[in-house]
Write a protein that holds these residues in place. Structure first.
Motif, PDB file in Angstrom:
ATOM      1  N   ASN A   1       0.853  -1.190   0.000  1.00 46.05           N
ATOM      2  CA  ASN A   1       0.000   0.000   0.000  1.00 46.05           C
ATOM      3  C   ASN A   1       0.886   1.236   0.000  1.00 46.05           C
ATOM      4  OD1 ASN A   1       0.925  -0.197   2.672  1.00 46.05           O
ATOM      5  ND2 ASN A   1      -0.916   0.743   3.508  1.00 46.05           N
ATOM      6  N   GLU A   2       0.283   2.353  -0.347  1.00 47.79           N
ATOM      7  CA  GLU A   2       1.013   3.619  -0.354  1.00 47.79           C
ATOM      8  C   GLU A   2       0.157   4.666   0.333  1.00 47.79           C
ATOM      9  OE1 GLU A   2       3.211   6.736  -3.476  1.00 47.79           O
ATOM     10  OE2 GLU A   2       2.410   4.814  -4.165  1.00 47.79           O
ATOM     11  N   GLN A   3       0.745   5.388   1.267  1.00 50.18           N
ATOM     12  CA  GLN A   3       0.018   6.382   2.043  1.00 50.18           C
ATOM     13  C   GLN A   3       0.964   7.524   2.380  1.00 50.18           C
ATOM     14  OE1 GLN A   3      -3.073   5.383   2.428  1.00 50.18           O
ATOM     15  NE2 GLN A   3      -4.054   6.742   3.897  1.00 50.18           N
ATOM     16  N   PRO A   4       0.534   8.762   2.212  1.00 48.03           N
ATOM     17  CA  PRO A   4       1.449   9.862   2.564  1.00 48.03           C
ATOM     18  C   PRO A   4       1.535  10.081   4.059  1.00 48.03           C
ATOM     19  CG  PRO A   4      -0.643  10.741   1.776  1.00 48.03           C
ATOM     20  CD  PRO A   4      -0.715   9.251   1.598  1.00 48.03           C
ATOM     21  N   PHE A   5       2.741  10.389   4.518  1.00 43.39           N
ATOM     22  CA  PHE A   5       2.912  10.902   5.867  1.00 43.39           C
ATOM     23  C   PHE A   5       2.620  12.392   5.837  1.00 43.39           C
ATOM     24  CE2 PHE A   5       6.395   7.599   7.090  1.00 43.39           C
ATOM     25  CZ  PHE A   5       5.410   6.641   7.260  1.00 43.39           C
ATOM     26  N   GLY A   6       2.000  12.892   6.914  1.00 42.03           N
ATOM     27  CA  GLY A   6       1.670  14.302   6.971  1.00 42.03           C
ATOM     28  C   GLY A   6       2.103  14.937   8.280  1.00 42.03           C
ATOM     29  N   ALA A   7       2.374  16.240   8.230  1.00 44.78           N
ATOM     30  CA  ALA A   7       2.530  17.049   9.427  1.00 44.78           C
ATOM     31  C   ALA A   7       1.129  17.505   9.805  1.00 44.78           C
ATOM     32  CB  ALA A   7       3.445  18.238   9.152  1.00 44.78           C
ATOM     33  N   ALA A   8       0.649  17.076  10.964  1.00 43.93           N
ATOM     34  CA  ALA A   8      -0.748  17.296  11.329  1.00 43.93           C
ATOM     35  C   ALA A   8      -0.894  18.458  12.294  1.00 43.93           C
ATOM     36  CB  ALA A   8      -1.328  16.031  11.958  1.00 43.93           C
ATOM     37  N   VAL A   9      -1.850  19.345  11.990  1.00 45.26           N
ATOM     38  CA  VAL A   9      -2.177  20.472  12.859  1.00 45.26           C
ATOM     39  C   VAL A   9      -3.646  20.360  13.264  1.00 45.26           C
ATOM     40  CG1 VAL A   9      -0.474  21.914  11.677  1.00 45.26           C
ATOM     41  CG2 VAL A   9      -2.875  22.046  10.996  1.00 45.26           C
ATOM     42  N   ARG A  10      -4.010  21.127  14.286  1.00 48.04           N
ATOM     43  CA  ARG A  10      -5.401  21.125  14.725  1.00 48.04           C
ATOM     44  C   ARG A  10      -6.325  21.518  13.580  1.00 48.04           C
ATOM     45  NH1 ARG A  10      -7.683  25.512  16.231  1.00 48.04           N
ATOM     46  NH2 ARG A  10      -5.718  26.460  16.912  1.00 48.04           N
ATOM     47  N   LYS A  11      -7.460  20.845  13.476  1.00 46.81           N
ATOM     48  CA  LYS A  11      -8.423  21.117  12.413  1.00 46.81           C
ATOM     49  C   LYS A  11      -8.807  22.592  12.411  1.00 46.81           C
ATOM     50  CE  LYS A  11     -11.006  19.396   9.098  1.00 46.81           C
ATOM     51  NZ  LYS A  11     -10.379  18.636   7.972  1.00 46.81           N
ATOM     52  N   GLY A  12      -8.701  23.226  11.262  1.00 42.72           N
ATOM     53  CA  GLY A  12      -9.060  24.620  11.126  1.00 42.72           C
ATOM     54  C   GLY A  12      -7.931  25.595  11.376  1.00 42.72           C
ATOM     55  N   ASN A  13      -6.750  25.093  11.749  1.00 44.02           N
ATOM     56  CA  ASN A  13      -5.597  25.975  11.947  1.00 44.02           C
ATOM     57  C   ASN A  13      -4.968  26.239  10.573  1.00 44.02           C
ATOM     58  OD1 ASN A  13      -3.462  27.454  12.939  1.00 44.02           O
ATOM     59  ND2 ASN A  13      -2.744  25.885  14.364  1.00 44.02           N
ATOM     60  N   THR A  14      -5.735  26.936   9.754  1.00 46.15           N
ATOM     61  CA  THR A  14      -5.383  27.107   8.344  1.00 46.15           C
ATOM     62  C   THR A  14      -4.089  27.874   8.148  1.00 46.15           C
ATOM     63  OG1 THR A  14      -7.739  27.078   7.817  1.00 46.15           O
ATOM     64  CG2 THR A  14      -6.264  27.920   6.124  1.00 46.15           C
ATOM     65  N   ALA A  15      -3.881  28.917   8.943  1.00 44.63           N
ATOM     66  CA  ALA A  15      -2.683  29.740   8.772  1.00 44.63           C
ATOM     67  C   ALA A  15      -1.420  28.911   8.965  1.00 44.63           C
ATOM     68  CB  ALA A  15      -2.704  30.914   9.749  1.00 44.63           C
ATOM     69  N   LEU A  16      -1.411  28.052   9.980  1.00 47.04           N
ATOM     70  CA  LEU A  16      -0.230  27.232  10.227  1.00 47.04           C
ATOM     71  C   LEU A  16      -0.077  26.166   9.150  1.00 47.04           C
ATOM     72  CD1 LEU A  16       2.190  26.511  11.932  1.00 47.04           C
ATOM     73  CD2 LEU A  16       0.688  25.132  13.398  1.00 47.04           C
ATOM     74  N   ALA A  17      -1.172  25.515   8.796  1.00 47.95           N
ATOM     75  CA  ALA A  17      -1.103  24.480   7.764  1.00 47.95           C
ATOM     76  C   ALA A  17      -0.573  25.052   6.449  1.00 47.95           C
ATOM     77  CB  ALA A  17      -2.477  23.851   7.550  1.00 47.95           C
ATOM     78  N   GLU A  18      -1.076  26.208   6.068  1.00 45.44           N
ATOM     79  CA  GLU A  18      -0.641  26.801   4.805  1.00 45.44           C
ATOM     80  C   GLU A  18       0.797  27.286   4.878  1.00 45.44           C
ATOM     81  OE1 GLU A  18      -3.558  29.757   3.849  1.00 45.44           O
ATOM     82  OE2 GLU A  18      -4.964  28.276   3.021  1.00 45.44           O
ATOM     83  N   ALA A  19       1.204  27.804   6.040  1.00 39.72           N
ATOM     84  CA  ALA A  19       2.589  28.257   6.194  1.00 39.72           C
ATOM     85  C   ALA A  19       3.556  27.085   6.072  1.00 39.72           C
ATOM     86  CB  ALA A  19       2.767  28.959   7.540  1.00 39.72           C
ATOM     87  N   ILE A  20       3.216  25.964   6.720  1.00 37.77           N
ATOM     88  CA  ILE A  20       4.061  24.774   6.624  1.00 37.77           C
ATOM     89  C   ILE A  20       4.074  24.249   5.201  1.00 37.77           C
ATOM     90  CG2 ILE A  20       4.297  22.364   7.354  1.00 37.77           C
ATOM     91  CD1 ILE A  20       3.233  23.224  10.105  1.00 37.77           C
TER      92      ILE A  20
END
Length: 288
Positions: free
Chosen positions: A233-252
């Motif tokens: 199988n293939e699955q991406p690893f992700g850096a996870a932030v709190r749901k809705g923390n858009t500014a941090l997710a987009e910055a990362i």
């Protein structure tokens, strides 16, 4: 690790110091995030990106003596540096990480955590690495497994805590049982290390683990394990932030894109033999 330790590393790679965990930010308002280094970006500790991880997943994150090392450590240190933040790594058990980021005890978690639709209900993922689950065995048995059907009827060790367990169940149903072959004898374990032990002690003929782990083991002790058959199988690893923390997710995401484009991400992965996992970063890339 039973005792939670906070390991703070200056983003420029200076001194490493142990910090007390889970206290309120100095001058802050308890759980209210403090300002970070980017306009509109907030972090729980002013000027610091606090990263939760479980340092038992080489080569992504692990302890070399008392020093925290690994691909994720290098990646997140560089992310923080480009965001003009320090970085603090907080050691936790893997099963504590999701709750830790959901309750603002850390800003982001990385620890070989797969992006899944189920996890996206409470977290946002910045996918940055393509992980593949692989069958492997000992050199003595490698010649017995040259095509997918050879796994049918075989004993296969796998950690039940990973995504590889349901993937192996599906493989058995689709490749073996649906075609009239014997089902795989799944030897469930509580960790990848326990699965390897089952293989080494002859209680399993095959085992399943991530290609990144196998790359590490083959660097440490060449020719101990042989990868066989195709990708499970293939699955991406992700850096996870709190749901809705858009500014941090987009910055990362934006910083990881810079690192992808300028070659620094490829360089970090290559250091650990992980260049095959290079991928374009995206937010919540898994849709099914």
């Amino acid at each position: 690790m039973n005792k939670k330790t906070l390991l703070k590393v200056a983003a420029a790679g200076a001194a490493i110091a142990l910090l007390a965990g889970c206290s309120s930010p100095a001058g802050g308002d308890g759980d209210k995030p403090a300002d970070g280094g980017d306009a509109g970006l907030t972090t729980i500790v002013d000027g610091t990106l606090t990263v939760g991880l479980s340092p038992d997943f080489p080569p992504m994150e692990y302890l070399d003596g008392d020093k925290l090392v690994g691909a994720d450590v290098d990646i997140m240190t560089e992310v923080a540096k480009r965001l003009e933040l320090d970085v603090a790594f907080e050691h936790q058990k893997f099963d504590q990480l999701i709750n830790s980021v959901r309750t603002d005890r850390v800003d982001v978690v990385v620890s070989g955590m797969s992006d899944t639709v189920e996890r996206q209900k409470t977290l946002d993922f910045v996918d940055y690495y393509s992980s593949t689950g692989r069958f492997y065995t000992t050199p003595a048995l490698a010649g017995d497994f040259t095509k997918a059907e050879d796994a049918c009827g075989a004993s296969v060790a796998v950690s039940t805590k990973t995504d590889y367990y349901p993937a192996l169940q599906k493989f058995s149903a689709d490749v073996c049982e649906a075609k009239g072959h014997d089902p795989i004898e799944i030897v469930g374990t509580d960790s990848g290390a326990a699965a390897r032990l089952q293989l080494e002690q002859g209680r399993a003929q095959l085992a399943v683990q991530g290609a990144e782990n196998l790359a590490y083991f083959n660097q440490q002790t060449p020719d101990t394990y042989i990868i066989v058959l195709d990708v499970l199988n293939e699955q991406p690893f992700g850096a996870a932030v709190r749901k809705g923390n858009t500014a941090l997710a987009e910055a990362i995401r934006d910083v990881l894109q810079e690192m992808h484009d300028d070659g620094s991400m490829a360089d970090i992965l290559a250091t650990y033999g992980l260049e095959a996992g290079l991928r374009e970063p995206e937010i919540n890339g898994v849709t099914e």
